[in-house]
Design an enzyme around this catalytic site. Structure first.
Site, short mmCIF file in Angstrom:
data_model
loop_
_atom_site.label_atom_id
_atom_site.label_comp_id
_atom_site.label_asym_id
_atom_site.label_seq_id
_atom_site.Cartn_x
_atom_site.Cartn_y
_atom_site.Cartn_z
N LYS A 1 0.82 -1.21 0.00
CA LYS A 1 0.00 0.00 0.00
C LYS A 1 0.86 1.27 0.00
O LYS A 1 2.05 1.21 0.33
CB LYS A 1 -0.93 -0.04 1.22
CG LYS A 1 -1.91 -1.22 1.17
CD LYS A 1 -2.95 -1.15 2.29
CE LYS A 1 -3.95 -2.28 2.16
NZ LYS A 1 -5.06 -2.15 3.14
N TYR B 1 -12.48 -2.90 -3.70
CA TYR B 1 -13.04 -2.83 -2.35
C TYR B 1 -14.57 -2.76 -2.38
O TYR B 1 -15.19 -2.12 -1.54
CB TYR B 1 -12.46 -1.62 -1.60
CG TYR B 1 -11.02 -1.83 -1.13
CD1 TYR B 1 -10.65 -2.98 -0.44
CD2 TYR B 1 -10.04 -0.87 -1.34
CE1 TYR B 1 -9.34 -3.18 0.00
CE2 TYR B 1 -8.73 -1.05 -0.90
CZ TYR B 1 -8.39 -2.22 -0.23
OH TYR B 1 -7.10 -2.40 0.21
N PHE C 1 -15.65 4.51 6.46
CA PHE C 1 -14.22 4.74 6.18
C PHE C 1 -13.86 4.58 4.70
O PHE C 1 -12.70 4.78 4.31
CB PHE C 1 -13.35 3.78 7.02
CG PHE C 1 -13.62 2.32 6.79
CD1 PHE C 1 -13.05 1.64 5.72
CD2 PHE C 1 -14.46 1.61 7.65
CE1 PHE C 1 -13.30 0.30 5.50
CE2 PHE C 1 -14.71 0.26 7.45
CZ PHE C 1 -14.13 -0.39 6.36
N ARG D 1 -1.89 -14.76 3.84
CA ARG D 1 -2.80 -14.14 4.82
C ARG D 1 -2.26 -14.32 6.23
O ARG D 1 -2.32 -13.42 7.06
CB ARG D 1 -4.20 -14.77 4.74
CG ARG D 1 -5.02 -14.38 3.54
CD ARG D 1 -5.45 -12.94 3.53
NE ARG D 1 -6.43 -12.60 4.54
CZ ARG D 1 -7.13 -11.47 4.55
NH1 ARG D 1 -6.95 -10.56 3.60
NH2 ARG D 1 -8.00 -11.22 5.50
N THR E 1 -6.20 -7.56 10.28
CA THR E 1 -6.37 -6.29 9.57
C THR E 1 -5.82 -5.07 10.34
O THR E 1 -5.07 -4.27 9.80
CB THR E 1 -7.86 -6.05 9.24
OG1 THR E 1 -8.35 -7.17 8.49
CG2 THR E 1 -8.06 -4.79 8.42
N ASN F 1 -2.37 -0.38 6.54
CA ASN F 1 -1.85 -1.59 7.17
C ASN F 1 -0.91 -2.39 6.26
O ASN F 1 -0.96 -3.61 6.21
CB ASN F 1 -3.01 -2.45 7.69
CG ASN F 1 -4.03 -2.73 6.60
OD1 ASN F 1 -3.82 -2.37 5.45
ND2 ASN F 1 -5.13 -3.37 6.95
N HIS G 1 -2.20 -5.43 1.09
CA HIS G 1 -3.44 -6.14 0.79
C HIS G 1 -3.06 -7.55 0.38
O HIS G 1 -2.06 -7.75 -0.31
CB HIS G 1 -4.18 -5.50 -0.39
CG HIS G 1 -5.25 -6.41 -0.94
ND1 HIS G 1 -6.50 -6.51 -0.38
CD2 HIS G 1 -5.20 -7.32 -1.96
CE1 HIS G 1 -7.19 -7.44 -1.04
NE2 HIS G 1 -6.42 -7.95 -2.00
N GLU H 1 -8.58 -11.15 -8.39
CA GLU H 1 -7.66 -10.03 -8.13
C GLU H 1 -6.40 -10.11 -8.99
O GLU H 1 -5.88 -9.09 -9.43
CB GLU H 1 -7.33 -9.98 -6.63
CG GLU H 1 -8.54 -9.56 -5.80
CD GLU H 1 -8.32 -9.61 -4.30
OE1 GLU H 1 -7.21 -10.00 -3.86
OE2 GLU H 1 -9.26 -9.24 -3.57
N1 UDP Z 1 -10.30 -0.97 6.56
C1 UDP Z 1 -10.42 0.23 7.25
N2 UDP Z 1 -11.20 0.24 8.39
C2 UDP Z 1 -11.84 -0.88 8.84
C3 UDP Z 1 -11.70 -2.08 8.13
C4 UDP Z 1 -10.93 -2.10 6.98
O1 UDP Z 1 -9.87 1.24 6.85
O2 UDP Z 1 -12.53 -0.80 9.88
C5 UDP Z 1 -9.45 -1.01 5.35
C6 UDP Z 1 -8.07 -1.63 5.62
O3 UDP Z 1 -7.11 -0.92 4.85
C7 UDP Z 1 -8.25 -3.03 5.11
C8 UDP Z 1 -9.16 -2.80 3.90
O4 UDP Z 1 -10.06 -1.78 4.33
O5 UDP Z 1 -7.02 -3.65 4.77
C9 UDP Z 1 -9.94 -4.01 3.43
O6 UDP Z 1 -10.70 -4.50 4.49
P1 UDP Z 1 -10.84 -6.06 4.73
O7 UDP Z 1 -11.91 -6.24 5.76
O8 UDP Z 1 -10.99 -6.76 3.43
O9 UDP Z 1 -9.44 -6.42 5.46
P2 UDP Z 1 -8.15 -7.19 4.94
O10 UDP Z 1 -8.61 -8.30 4.03
O11 UDP Z 1 -7.28 -6.18 4.24
O12 UDP Z 1 -7.47 -7.72 6.18
MG MG Z 2 -9.88 -8.21 2.40
#
Ligand code: UDP
Ligand code: MG
Length: 153
Positions: free
Chosen positions: A9, A49, A57, A85, A91, A112, A115, A126
């Site tokens: 990111k 997304y 958010f 993962r 996350t 974070n 991705h 993807e």
């Molecule tokens: N995200 C955020 N706030 C939240 C949850 C997610 O900003 O409360 C963002 C974060 O950057 C995350 C992305 O949205 O990596 C995608 O969310 P997802 O639930 O798919 O999490 P991931 O698969 O990245 O762990």
């Molecule tokens: Mg995700």
């Protein structure tokens, strides 16, 4: 052999962590079969997304993903989707386990570091979203006996 999609990111790019985070994947034994920088836009982020459209958010998430180019990579290995993962971590960086990439490199829930595709279905979609077929390389079985011994699949 599975393939999965990782994005480094913008926060990772801005903090100068591209090499360090990439080396975590390489040292683990995942192979980079495609890699490039891309500046994301509204269209691709709305698609990528889509499960988060409507969350409070979402606009901030999109803005954070467009601050700089991202580094997209396709990683290959046995059980690669689950392994990536697992080493990426939870996350929210503040809750992610030490030893995971998010646990070691960030304090943010949003910015974070990476991705990572979360299932075989999303990995397939993807990878296609970010790479043309000719941008992915078949590296053959180079070094595979040392990485996996008999559990290659
Ligand atoms: N995200 C955020 N706030 C939240 C949850 C997610 O900003 O409360 C963002 C974060 O950057 C995350 C992305 O949205 O990596 C995608 O969310 P997802 O639930 O798919 O999490 P991931 O698969 O990245 O762990
Ligand atoms: Mg995700």
């Amino acid at each position: 052999m599975e393939r999965t999609l990782v994005l480094l990111k913008p926060s990772t790019v801005m903090r100068g962590l591209i090499g360090e985070v990439t080396s975590r994947f390489e040292k683990k034994g995942l192979r980079i079969v495609g890699m490039k920088m891309i500046w994301l836009n509204d269209e691709i982020l709305n698609e990528h997304y889509a499960h988060l459209v409507g969350k409070p958010f979402f606009p901030a998430l999109k803005a954070s993903m467009m601050r700089t180019p991202v580094v997209a990579m396709c990683l290959e290995g046995t059980d690669a989707i689950e392994v990536v993962r697992f080493i990426t971590g939870y996350t929210n960086g503040r809750k992610a386990e030490p030893g995971t990439i998010r646990g070691d490199y960030c304090m943010s829930n949003q910015q974070n570091i990476v991705h990572a595709s979360d299932s075989p279905t999303s990995a397939a979609i993807e990878i296609k979203r970010f790479f043309k077929p000719e941008e992915l390389y078949d590296l053959g079985d180079l070094n595979m006996d040392r990485l996996y011994a008999l559990d290659l699949s």
